[in-house]
Design a protein around this motif. Structure first.
Motif, mmCIF file in Angstrom:
data_model
loop_
_atom_site.group_PDB
_atom_site.id
_atom_site.type_symbol
_atom_site.label_atom_id
_atom_site.label_comp_id
_atom_site.label_asym_id
_atom_site.label_seq_id
_atom_site.Cartn_x
_atom_site.Cartn_y
_atom_site.Cartn_z
ATOM 1 N N ALA A 157 54.793 49.422 10.473
ATOM 2 C CA ALA A 157 54.207 48.164 10.939
ATOM 3 C C ALA A 157 55.107 46.977 10.600
ATOM 4 O O ALA A 157 55.304 46.072 11.427
ATOM 5 C CB ALA A 157 52.823 47.973 10.332
ATOM 6 N N CYS A 158 55.678 46.979 9.403
ATOM 7 C CA CYS A 158 56.503 45.844 8.965
ATOM 8 C C CYS A 158 57.889 45.844 9.600
ATOM 9 O O CYS A 158 58.567 44.812 9.611
ATOM 10 C CB CYS A 158 56.616 45.840 7.436
ATOM 11 S SG CYS A 158 55.068 45.416 6.608
ATOM 12 N N LEU A 159 58.322 46.971 10.116
ATOM 13 C CA LEU A 159 59.552 46.987 10.908
ATOM 14 C C LEU A 159 59.306 46.451 12.315
ATOM 15 O O LEU A 159 60.182 45.826 12.918
ATOM 16 C CB LEU A 159 60.106 48.410 11.009
ATOM 17 C CG LEU A 159 60.781 49.011 9.782
ATOM 18 C CD1 LEU A 159 61.253 50.434 10.100
ATOM 19 C CD2 LEU A 159 61.962 48.171 9.323
ATOM 20 N N LEU A 160 58.096 46.691 12.835
ATOM 21 C CA LEU A 160 57.825 46.409 14.240
ATOM 22 C C LEU A 160 57.272 45.016 14.491
ATOM 23 O O LEU A 160 57.610 44.390 15.497
ATOM 24 C CB LEU A 160 56.858 47.453 14.801
ATOM 25 C CG LEU A 160 57.403 48.884 14.886
ATOM 26 C CD1 LEU A 160 56.294 49.866 15.236
ATOM 27 C CD2 LEU A 160 58.527 48.967 15.920
ATOM 28 N N TYR A 161 56.407 44.503 13.591
ATOM 29 C CA TYR A 161 55.750 43.253 13.943
ATOM 30 C C TYR A 161 56.703 42.055 14.032
ATOM 31 O O TYR A 161 56.418 41.098 14.787
ATOM 32 C CB TYR A 161 54.581 42.951 12.994
ATOM 33 C CG TYR A 161 54.925 42.302 11.679
ATOM 34 C CD1 TYR A 161 55.198 40.941 11.587
ATOM 35 C CD2 TYR A 161 54.955 43.048 10.502
ATOM 36 C CE1 TYR A 161 55.504 40.352 10.374
ATOM 37 C CE2 TYR A 161 55.256 42.457 9.278
ATOM 38 C CZ TYR A 161 55.531 41.108 9.228
ATOM 39 O OH TYR A 161 55.829 40.519 8.030
ATOM 40 N N PRO A 162 57.852 42.019 13.304
ATOM 41 C CA PRO A 162 58.749 40.863 13.507
ATOM 42 C C PRO A 162 59.311 40.761 14.915
ATOM 43 O O PRO A 162 59.682 39.679 15.356
ATOM 44 C CB PRO A 162 59.868 41.106 12.488
ATOM 45 C CG PRO A 162 59.220 41.927 11.420
ATOM 46 C CD PRO A 162 58.289 42.837 12.156
ATOM 47 N N CYS A 163 59.397 41.895 15.652
ATOM 48 C CA CYS A 163 59.836 41.890 17.051
ATOM 49 C C CYS A 163 61.231 41.301 17.218
ATOM 50 O O CYS A 163 61.465 40.433 18.068
ATOM 51 C CB CYS A 163 58.846 41.123 17.933
ATOM 52 S SG CYS A 163 57.171 41.757 17.875
ATOM 53 N N TYR A 164 62.184 41.730 16.409
ATOM 54 C CA TYR A 164 63.528 41.164 16.472
ATOM 55 C C TYR A 164 64.232 41.453 17.789
ATOM 56 O O TYR A 164 65.153 40.719 18.178
ATOM 57 C CB TYR A 164 64.374 41.707 15.309
ATOM 58 C CG TYR A 164 63.939 41.187 13.959
ATOM 59 C CD1 TYR A 164 63.657 39.843 13.771
ATOM 60 C CD2 TYR A 164 63.801 42.031 12.875
ATOM 61 C CE1 TYR A 164 63.264 39.357 12.548
ATOM 62 C CE2 TYR A 164 63.406 41.559 11.633
ATOM 63 C CZ TYR A 164 63.139 40.217 11.485
ATOM 64 O OH TYR A 164 62.733 39.732 10.270
ATOM 65 N N GLU A 165 63.824 42.512 18.483
ATOM 66 C CA GLU A 165 64.504 42.829 19.735
ATOM 67 C C GLU A 165 64.171 41.822 20.826
ATOM 68 O O GLU A 165 64.823 41.778 21.860
ATOM 69 C CB GLU A 165 64.138 44.251 20.201
ATOM 70 C CG GLU A 165 62.773 44.395 20.870
ATOM 71 C CD GLU A 165 61.632 44.366 19.871
ATOM 72 O OE1 GLU A 165 60.468 44.317 20.301
ATOM 73 O OE2 GLU A 165 61.903 44.400 18.662
ATOM 74 N N ALA A 166 63.137 40.991 20.606
ATOM 75 C CA ALA A 166 62.735 40.005 21.612
ATOM 76 C C ALA A 166 63.079 38.590 21.162
ATOM 77 O O ALA A 166 62.368 37.651 21.475
ATOM 78 C CB ALA A 166 61.242 40.118 21.898
ATOM 79 N N SER A 167 64.175 38.441 20.428
ATOM 80 C CA SER A 167 64.607 37.120 19.948
ATOM 81 C C SER A 167 64.729 36.158 21.131
ATOM 82 O O SER A 167 65.229 36.554 22.197
ATOM 83 C CB SER A 167 65.958 37.266 19.243
ATOM 84 O OG SER A 167 66.439 36.018 18.839
ATOM 85 N N PRO A 168 64.295 34.892 21.017
ATOM 86 C CA PRO A 168 63.805 34.230 19.799
ATOM 87 C C PRO A 168 62.303 34.317 19.590
ATOM 88 O O PRO A 168 61.769 33.574 18.765
ATOM 89 C CB PRO A 168 64.228 32.777 20.038
ATOM 90 C CG PRO A 168 64.031 32.598 21.506
ATOM 91 C CD PRO A 168 64.439 33.923 22.117
ATOM 92 N N ASN A 169 61.602 35.156 20.351
ATOM 93 C CA ASN A 169 60.145 35.275 20.203
ATOM 94 C C ASN A 169 59.806 36.206 19.046
ATOM 95 O O ASN A 169 59.196 37.261 19.220
ATOM 96 C CB ASN A 169 59.527 35.793 21.501
ATOM 97 C CG ASN A 169 59.752 34.826 22.647
ATOM 98 O OD1 ASN A 169 59.780 33.625 22.442
ATOM 99 N ND2 ASN A 169 59.919 35.349 23.845
ATOM 100 N N MET A 170 60.192 35.799 17.838
ATOM 101 C CA MET A 170 60.027 36.639 16.646
ATOM 102 C C MET A 170 58.874 36.109 15.806
ATOM 103 O O MET A 170 58.535 34.931 15.874
ATOM 104 C CB MET A 170 61.307 36.645 15.815
ATOM 105 C CG MET A 170 62.522 37.173 16.549
ATOM 106 S SD MET A 170 63.996 37.082 15.518
ATOM 107 C CE MET A 170 64.114 35.322 15.219
ATOM 108 N N TYR A 171 58.299 36.988 14.986
ATOM 109 C CA TYR A 171 57.112 36.607 14.217
ATOM 110 C C TYR A 171 57.295 36.766 12.725
ATOM 111 O O TYR A 171 56.352 36.606 11.976
ATOM 112 C CB TYR A 171 55.890 37.356 14.750
ATOM 113 C CG TYR A 171 55.688 36.907 16.156
ATOM 114 C CD1 TYR A 171 55.166 35.648 16.412
ATOM 115 C CD2 TYR A 171 56.159 37.663 17.231
ATOM 116 C CE1 TYR A 171 55.070 35.164 17.690
ATOM 117 C CE2 TYR A 171 56.063 37.189 18.515
ATOM 118 C CZ TYR A 171 55.514 35.935 18.749
ATOM 119 O OH TYR A 171 55.447 35.449 20.029
#
Length: 515
Positions: A157-171
Motif C-alpha cells: 500500500a505504501c509503495l502504491l499510494y504515492p503514485c510516483y508513476e503519475a507525476s506530478p499528480n503524486m500523493y
C-alpha cells in the motif's frame, strides 16, 4: 501517549492468527481491535525500507508545480504576521478574495526552506510517510494480522499510494496533500481503536489549517458512526457522533472563519477540475507499465473480498472505506491513494489466511528485524546521495526568472498554468502572473474560463486574440516547443520570440519588446 505513540504499539502480545472467518459482518460485535500488537520488527522493517524508497525519490517529491507559491505564501505570512486575503502576485485578480486553505503548511515549508533548504522539506515528507506506514502497520497488527502479512500489505500500500508513476499528480510529495494523507490515517486508526475519539476535534484544529482536504474526516467518522448504529452499539455511536460534532466546531478555528467553506466549495466540484489531472478519472491518469502494479493490487483486493465476503475477522469499517474509495478513485484519480491506504487492513487479513502457518513464526520476525537494521543503515547513505539533486523542477530556472525580472517586470504577462507557481517563487511578485495552480481559490471564474480556452494544442486564433485584447497582454510565457503557438504569434501576429530557455519561451508584442 498510547495510540499516538507508535513505540507503545511495539509491545508483544499473544495473538491467534487463525480466527474464525464465518458469520455476519453487521449484526455481530465489532472486530477485536486495540490489543497490543506484537512485532516491533514490522515497524523497523517498514519504516526503514519505505524511508529509503521515499528518499531515493527525493527529486520527485519536489516536483509538485504548486510548491513554489506555497513557500512564497509562507514567506509572505511570516513577513506580514497575518494571513493575507488579497493576492499580491497576480494582475488578474480584480476584487477576488484569496482563500489560502493551507496557510499553516505554507508557513512550515517556508521556515524549513529558510533554515534547511529543500532537504528539510523532503525530510518532512519522508517523516510523514514513515508515520503513515507505522499507523497502518499498527492497524493491521491490532486487527489480528500476522507480522508477515501486515508487512506485505502495508509495504504494498505504501509503495502504491504515492503514485510516483503519475507525476506530478503524486500523493506523498512536498505539498499540503501530505497533511490530508497523514491525518486521514490517524483518524482512521483512532476510530478503529475506539478509545481515543475525544482527540479527533483537537487534531481537526491542525488539519483544517494545513489543507482543504480536512473534509475527508467526516466520511471516515461517518462510516464508523453508521456501522455502530447498524450494530446498535450505542456507546460507540454516541462517541463517534460527539467526535464528528466536535470536529465540525473545530473547523471554525482558522483565520478564514466560516469562509473556509467558501474556499472548499471553490475547489470541490468546480469546472476547473476538468482540466486538472488529479481530478480526472483513474483511466485518464494511467501510465503503462507504471500503473500495472496498482491495477493488480486492486484486482487482488476485489477477488479476495468477494471470496471471503462473509468474514467477520476483517473490520467492517475498513471494508466499507476501502470499497468506497476504490469507486471514488476510479472516478477521480486523487482518491485512489486513499483506496490503497484503507485497503491495507483487509488485505493484511486476507493475505494472512493464504500464508502457510510456518511463515508466521519467530524466525520470520528475526529476518525482518535484520533486514530492517540494514535499511536503517541505508537511510543516511541514501540521503547523502540524493541531496545534491534536491531542487524545484527545471521548468522555470533561476536564469529564466532573472531574464523576466530584467525585461518583463512591468508587462502584462500571460503565463502557462504550470509555470505560475514557480514564477511566484523565483520573482516574489516582481513579475506579476496571469494564473497559477491556486485556481478558483484565488482567481475569478471569468478569468479561468478565458484561460482554459487557450490550453489546447491547436491554436484558436479568435480566442487568443480575444484574451490578448481583453487583458492587454504584452508578453506570453509558454512551454517551449509549442510550434503552433510560435507560428501564430510570430508568423501571423508579428510578435517576437525574445527568449528561449530549456523549457519555456517568451514572446513579446512589437511595441512591448524589451529595451
Amino acid at each position: 501517549m498510547q495510540g499516538l505513540d507508535l513505540v507503545a504499539a511495539m509491545v508483544r502480545a499473544p495473538m491467534d492468527a487463525r480466527e474464525n472467518w464465518s458469520g455476519s459482518g453487521i449484526g455481530g460485535a465489532a472486530a477485536a481491535f486495540g490489543r497490543r500488537p506484537h512485532g516491533f520488527e514490522v515497524y523497523v522493517f517498514l519504516i526503514a525500507f519505505l524511508g529509503v524508497f521515499y528518499l531515493s525519490n527525493g527529486p520527485l517529491l519536489l516536483g509538485h508545480y504548486d510548491l513554489g507559491w506555497h513557500i512564497a505564501a509562507g514567506d509572505l505570512i511570516r513577513q506580514r504576521g497575518e494571513v493575507p486575503f488579497q493576492d499580491p502576485w497576480a494582475f488578474t485578480l480584480g476584487d477576488k478574495r484569496w482563500y489560502n486553505l493551507s496557510w499553516l503548511w505554507d508557513v512550515v515549508a517556508s521556515v524549513l526552506y529558510q533554515h534547511t533548504g529543500f532537504a528539510g522539506i523532503v525530510l518532512m515528507v519522508v517523516a510523514s510517510g514513515a508515520i503513515i506506514a507505522g499507523y497502518l502497520a499498527f492497524c493491521a497488527l491490532s486487527s489480528g494480522a500476522s507480522p508477515l502479512a501486515a508487512s506485505i500489505a502495508v509495504f504494498a500500500a505504501c509503495l502504491l499510494y504515492p503514485c510516483y508513476e503519475a507525476s506530478p499528480n503524486m500523493y506523498l510529495a512536498a505539498s499540503p496533500n501530505i497533511a490530508t494523507m497523514l491525518f486521514a490515517v490517524i483518524f482512521y486508526a483512532e476510530c478503529l481503536r475506539r478509545g481515543r475519539w475525544f482527540l479527533l476535534p483537537m487534531l481537526m484544529v491542525l488539519w483544517v489549517n494545513l489543507h482543504g482536504g480536512f473534509m475527508l474526516a467526516f466520511p471516515i467518522i461517518g462510516t464508523f458512526c453508521g456501522i455502530a448504529l447498524l450494530r446498535r452499539d450505542w456507546t460507540s455511536f454516541r462517541n463517534y457522533a460527539l467526535a464528528g460534532a466536535g470536529c465540525f466546531v473545530a473547523i471554525f478555528v482558522n483565520p478564514l472563519g466560516w469562509h473556509v467553506y467558501d474556499g472548499v466549495t471553490a475547489t470541490l466540484g468546480h469546472f476547473v477540475q476538468a482540466d486538472i489531472g488529479e481530478w480526472r478519472s483513474y483511466r485518464q491518469n494511467m501510465v503503462m507499465p507504471g500503473s500495472i502494479p496498482g491495477i493488480v493490487y486492486a484486482l487482488s483486493f476485489v477477488v479476495l473480498e468477494l471470496r471471503y465476503r462473509s468474514s467477520t475477522r476483517v473490520p467492517l469499517e475498513a471494508r466499507v472505506l476501502a470499497w468506497l474509495f476504490l469507486g471514488l478513485g476510479l472516478y477521480q484519480f486523487r482518491y485512489a491513494a486513499f483506496f490503497f491506504i484503507f485497503s491495507s487492513v483487509p488485505m493484511a487479513l486476507h493475505i494472512d489466511r493464504l500464508l502457510p502457518e510456518r511463515l508466521a513464526g519467530f524466525d520470520v520476525q528475526r529476518a525482518m528485524l535484520a533486514a530492517g537494521l540494514v535499511g536503517v543503515l541505508l537511510l543516511p547513505l541514501t540521503f547523502i546521495q540524493v541531496r545534491p539533486a534536491l531542487a524545484l523542477p527545471d521548468m522555470l530556472s533561476e536564469e529564466d526568472a532573472n531574464y523576466l525580472k530584467a525585461h518583463a517586470s512591468h508587462a502584462h504577462l500571460l503565463n502557462h498554468w504550470n509555470i505560475g507557481g514557480l514564477l511566484i517563487f523565483r520573482t516574489q511578485g516582481s513579475v506579476p502572473v496571469f494564473v497559477d495552480g491556486r485556481a478558483a481559490t484565488a482567481y475569478p471564474d471569468d478569468l479561468l474560463h478565458d484561460y482554459l480556452k487557450l490550453v489546447r494544442w491547436e491554436i484558436d486564433a479568435a480566442t487568443w486574440d480575444k484574451v490578448i485584447s481583453k487583458y492587454k497582454i504584452e508578453a506570453v510565457l509558454w512551454v517551449r516547443g509549442h510550434e503552433q503557438l510560435r507560428h501564430f504569434l510570430v508568423g501571423e501576429r508579428g510578435w517576437k520570440e525574445d527568449y528561449t530557455g530549456a523549457y519555456v519561451s517568451l514572446y513579446t508584442r512589437p511595441q512591448a519588446a524589451p529595451r
